[in-house]
Scaffold this motif. Structure first.
Motif, PDB file in Angstrom:
ATOM      1  N   LYS A   1      48.775  -9.029  88.135  1.00 22.70           N
ATOM      2  CA  LYS A   1      49.418  -8.018  87.295  1.00 22.70           C
ATOM      3  C   LYS A   1      48.358  -7.252  86.508  1.00 22.70           C
ATOM      4  CE  LYS A   1      52.892  -7.623  83.657  1.00 22.70           C
ATOM      5  NZ  LYS A   1      52.034  -7.336  82.495  1.00 22.70           N
ATOM      6  N   ASP A   2      47.382  -7.988  85.948  1.00 19.31           N
ATOM      7  CA  ASP A   2      46.323  -7.341  85.169  1.00 19.31           C
ATOM      8  C   ASP A   2      45.487  -6.418  86.039  1.00 19.31           C
ATOM      9  OD1 ASP A   2      47.029  -8.434  82.824  1.00 19.31           O
ATOM     10  OD2 ASP A   2      45.460  -9.952  82.750  1.00 19.31           O
ATOM     11  N   ILE A   3      45.163  -6.877  87.232  1.00 12.64           N
ATOM     12  CA  ILE A   3      44.355  -6.054  88.134  1.00 12.64           C
ATOM     13  C   ILE A   3      45.099  -4.763  88.447  1.00 12.64           C
ATOM     14  CG2 ILE A   3      43.533  -5.912  90.525  1.00 12.64           C
ATOM     15  CD1 ILE A   3      42.688  -8.919  90.136  1.00 12.64           C
ATOM     16  N   ASN A   4      46.390  -4.884  88.718  1.00 14.36           N
ATOM     17  CA  ASN A   4      47.196  -3.690  88.990  1.00 14.36           C
ATOM     18  C   ASN A   4      47.202  -2.741  87.801  1.00 14.36           C
ATOM     19  OD1 ASN A   4      47.845  -4.512  91.517  1.00 14.36           O
ATOM     20  ND2 ASN A   4      49.854  -5.330  90.992  1.00 14.36           N
ATOM     21  N   SER A   5      47.370  -3.294  86.605  1.00  8.95           N
ATOM     22  CA  SER A   5      47.529  -2.385  85.469  1.00  8.95           C
ATOM     23  C   SER A   5      46.184  -1.885  84.943  1.00  8.95           C
ATOM     24  CB  SER A   5      48.366  -3.030  84.354  1.00  8.95           C
ATOM     25  OG  SER A   5      47.677  -4.111  83.796  1.00  8.95           O
ATOM     26  N   PHE A   6      45.119  -2.680  85.049  1.00  6.11           N
ATOM     27  CA  PHE A   6      43.827  -2.222  84.514  1.00  6.11           C
ATOM     28  C   PHE A   6      43.019  -1.423  85.539  1.00  6.11           C
ATOM     29  CE2 PHE A   6      43.852  -6.272  81.744  1.00  6.11           C
ATOM     30  CZ  PHE A   6      44.631  -5.646  80.787  1.00  6.11           C
TER      31      PHE A   6
ATOM     32  N   GLN B   1      46.574  -0.338  91.577  1.00  2.00           N
ATOM     33  CA  GLN B   1      47.340  -1.191  92.495  1.00  2.00           C
ATOM     34  C   GLN B   1      46.443  -1.801  93.566  1.00  2.00           C
ATOM     35  OE1 GLN B   1      50.586  -2.153  92.780  1.00  2.00           O
ATOM     36  NE2 GLN B   1      50.906  -1.345  90.720  1.00  2.00           N
ATOM     37  N   TYR B   2      46.611  -3.092  93.778  1.00  2.00           N
ATOM     38  CA  TYR B   2      45.802  -3.765  94.790  1.00  2.00           C
ATOM     39  C   TYR B   2      46.574  -4.965  95.334  1.00  2.00           C
ATOM     40  CZ  TYR B   2      41.948  -6.241  97.008  1.00  2.00           C
ATOM     41  OH  TYR B   2      41.149  -6.864  97.914  1.00  2.00           O
ATOM     42  N   GLN B   3      46.589  -5.114  96.631  1.00  4.27           N
ATOM     43  CA  GLN B   3      47.184  -6.303  97.237  1.00  4.27           C
ATOM     44  C   GLN B   3      46.117  -6.951  98.119  1.00  4.27           C
ATOM     45  OE1 GLN B   3      50.260  -8.218  97.331  1.00  4.27           O
ATOM     46  NE2 GLN B   3      48.863  -9.445  98.566  1.00  4.27           N
TER      47      GLN B   3
ATOM     48  N   ARG C   1      41.351 -12.040  94.964  1.00  4.69           N
ATOM     49  CA  ARG C   1      41.331 -12.477  96.358  1.00  4.69           C
ATOM     50  C   ARG C   1      42.583 -13.268  96.691  1.00  4.69           C
ATOM     51  NH1 ARG C   1      37.578 -15.739  98.058  1.00  4.69           N
ATOM     52  NH2 ARG C   1      37.317 -16.734  96.059  1.00  4.69           N
ATOM     53  N   CYS C   2      43.301 -13.683  95.654  1.00  4.09           N
ATOM     54  CA  CYS C   2      44.552 -14.420  95.849  1.00  4.09           C
ATOM     55  C   CYS C   2      45.588 -13.463  96.436  1.00  4.09           C
ATOM     56  CB  CYS C   2      45.036 -14.966  94.517  1.00  4.09           C
ATOM     57  SG  CYS C   2      46.722 -15.559  94.551  1.00  4.09           S
ATOM     58  N   THR C   3      46.176 -13.858  97.567  1.00  4.29           N
ATOM     59  CA  THR C   3      47.135 -12.978  98.216  1.00  4.29           C
ATOM     60  C   THR C   3      48.557 -13.229  97.706  1.00  4.29           C
ATOM     61  OG1 THR C   3      47.535 -14.543 100.004  1.00  4.29           O
ATOM     62  CG2 THR C   3      45.742 -12.974 100.318  1.00  4.29           C
ATOM     63  N   GLY C   4      48.703 -14.213  96.850  1.00  2.20           N
ATOM     64  CA  GLY C   4      50.034 -14.538  96.330  1.00  2.20           C
ATOM     65  C   GLY C   4      50.868 -15.309  97.330  1.00  2.20           C
TER      66      GLY C   4
END
Lengths: 145, 329
Positions: B287-292, B295-297, B261-264
């Motif tokens: 990074k983990d969410i993207n790789s596992f 892709q998610y923003q 939920r963190c938008t960075g």
């Protein structure tokens, strides 16, 4: 100094009521041996395990934590273990990133029928933790010496 | 920026006068010229106190929770990066869309006064931007610095000039700082360290924490009304007991709670009085969410389900995913 050969690891296992907890019973009735220093905590579903539980277990002095649930697709509540899997993957990766206890946490799927596998998994994990030795890191994460 | 500030004041006054909104969220001057604070105004006469310049980094979207609770339609000025937070709050059902009037406000990067001071500017009277340079007017004369060197850290990872949600745009977008590098570079650097080095790094970072809760209070994703880090048995806005796991594991738990939920937006690290690199915990989860899980923003829209409330049948297994990645490093 703790002598390694006398070291008895403290291991906590979170076991799902519907599968691995029954698996542990299965191991018992089949007279399969697994180490007595594995303490089982029964949870209604692997999804019940809040990542905070894992952190708390380590902080309170556990040397290893293992979480067991139903095989993906077999969850008693249909989807609980899928969510748990995502959560625990992230937690494991984070523990590893912090340089703490990443190798001391394991996620395994054990069904109610797999008594022998339960014993096997626990034996493997206990051996792995015994080889790693005592865990002191997580407690000290915010206490620079 | 002067022009945008005038437009902002004018538009805020118009919206209040015509009754479109009951309240406007923007920025006002702080004690010094570089610490502009959030402002809430309820009448058109007050709008001339609003300011907008390169020292308005605060993301105002979290105040929308309160205004939504109060049932007051609120206009909010949002820089492009702030719009992600609004989407995320909508997705989390924390605010009501019909009570929010989002106004896209152009931004060309916010400046970090600490970096300006560290660059040797003493007796600073005012700061203005001239193209790629920052003109620092000091008691000892004028000093020019490269803008790229004195931007806030969070602006170095700018997500672009596009508004992800806006009912209107205040003016033409400005050129944003061009970010071309790998935003996960620092995370990868830590991953490449040995376990002992990683532990030493985080121990020295997290031991600096004084538990002021600023990171929690500023975070748009930390939107719970009751927080596990508050002591519930005293009326004092307290903290968890020092020897409790909540206290010791604070940063890990908080990063976990906002994972997916963190938008960075980088506000946590910006407000940290101890300068802890908190963004590196959140970036790791991203990074983990993207790789596992793909892709998610977070906050790019208000519909796509967040990674921790969805799943795929073929998600990677925890141990093999993490161990497998280590071999790739």
């Amino acid at each position: 100094m703790l002598e390694k050969k006398n070291f008895e690891p403290k291991i906590v296992a979170f076991c799902c009521n519907w599968c691995s907890y029954a698996g542990a019973d299965g191991a018992g009735t089949a007279r399969k041996h697994y180490p007595a220093n594995i303490k089982i905590i029964k949870v209604p579903c692997s999804c019940r395990v809040n990542p905070l539980f894992i952190l708390r277990t380590f902080q309170r002095g556990a040397d290893g934590v293992i979480m067991c649930g139903c095989h993906p697709g077999d969850c008693h509540y249909s989807t609980g273990n899928y969510y748990a899997r995502r959560r625990m993957t992230l937690l494991l990766s984070m523990l590893d990133y912090l340089g703490v206890a990443g190798e001391r946490f394991r996620v395994e799927w054990v069904s109610a029928a797999e008594g022998a596998r339960f014993a096997q998994v626990m034996n493997d994990f206990a051996e792995h933790i015994a080889a790693l030795g005592e865990n002191v890191k997580l407690r000290d994460l915010r206490c620079k010496k | 920026m002067q022009k945008i500030e005038k437009l902002l004041q004018k538009r805020a006054a118009e919206l209040l006068a015509e009754g479109t909104v009951e309240r406007v969220l923007a920025w006002q001057a702080g004690e010094f010229f570089y610490d502009n604070a959030p402002a809430a105004v309820g009448s058109a006469d007050e709008c001339d106190k609003l300011v907008y310049n390169e020292f308005c980094p605060a993301n105002l979207c979290k105040y929308l929770i309160e205004t939504s609770h109060a049932g007051k339609k609120t206009a909010v000025f949002l820089k492009p990066c702030d719009t992600y937070g609004v989407n995320q709050l909508l997705k989390d059902n924390r605010i009501k869309r019909e009570l929010v009037y989002a106004i896209g406000t152009p931004c060309s990067g916010m400046l970090d006064i600490n970096k300006i001071k560290a660059a040797g500017a003493k007796g600073i009277i005012s700061v203005s931007v001239d193209g790629d340079e920052v003109v620092v007017n000091t008691a000892y004369g004028e000093k020019r610095l490269a803008k790229a060197d004195v931007l806030l850290n969070k602006c170095l990872m700018c997500k672009g000039a596009a508004y992800k949600i806006a009912d209107e745009e205040l003016a033409e977008p400005l050129t944003v700082p061009q970010f071309t590098g790998d935003k996960f570079a620092k995370v990868k650097e830590i991953e490449a360290m040995s376990a002992e080095e990683r532990f030493a790094f985080w121990q020295s970072e997290l031991s600096k924490c004084i538990r002021c809760n600023a990171c929690r209070d500023i975070c748009p994703a930390c939107s719970c009304e009751q927080c596990i880090f508050d002591k519930s048995d005293t009326p004092v806005a307290g903290k968890a007991y020092a020897d409790e796991v909540e206290e010791q594991m604070y940063h890990i738990i908080r990063a976990f709670h906002v994972a997916g939920r963190c938008t960075g937006c980088g506000e946590c690290a910006r407000v940290c009085p101890q300068g802890i690199h908190l963004e590196l915990l959140n970036m790791k989860f991203m990074k983990d969410i993207n790789s596992f899980f793909g892709q998610y923003q977070a906050g790019a829209d208000s519909e796509t389900p967040a990674p921790q409330v969805s799943y795929k049948q073929n998600d990677p297994e925890a141990n093999s995913a993490v161990e497998g990645r280590e071999q790739h490093v």
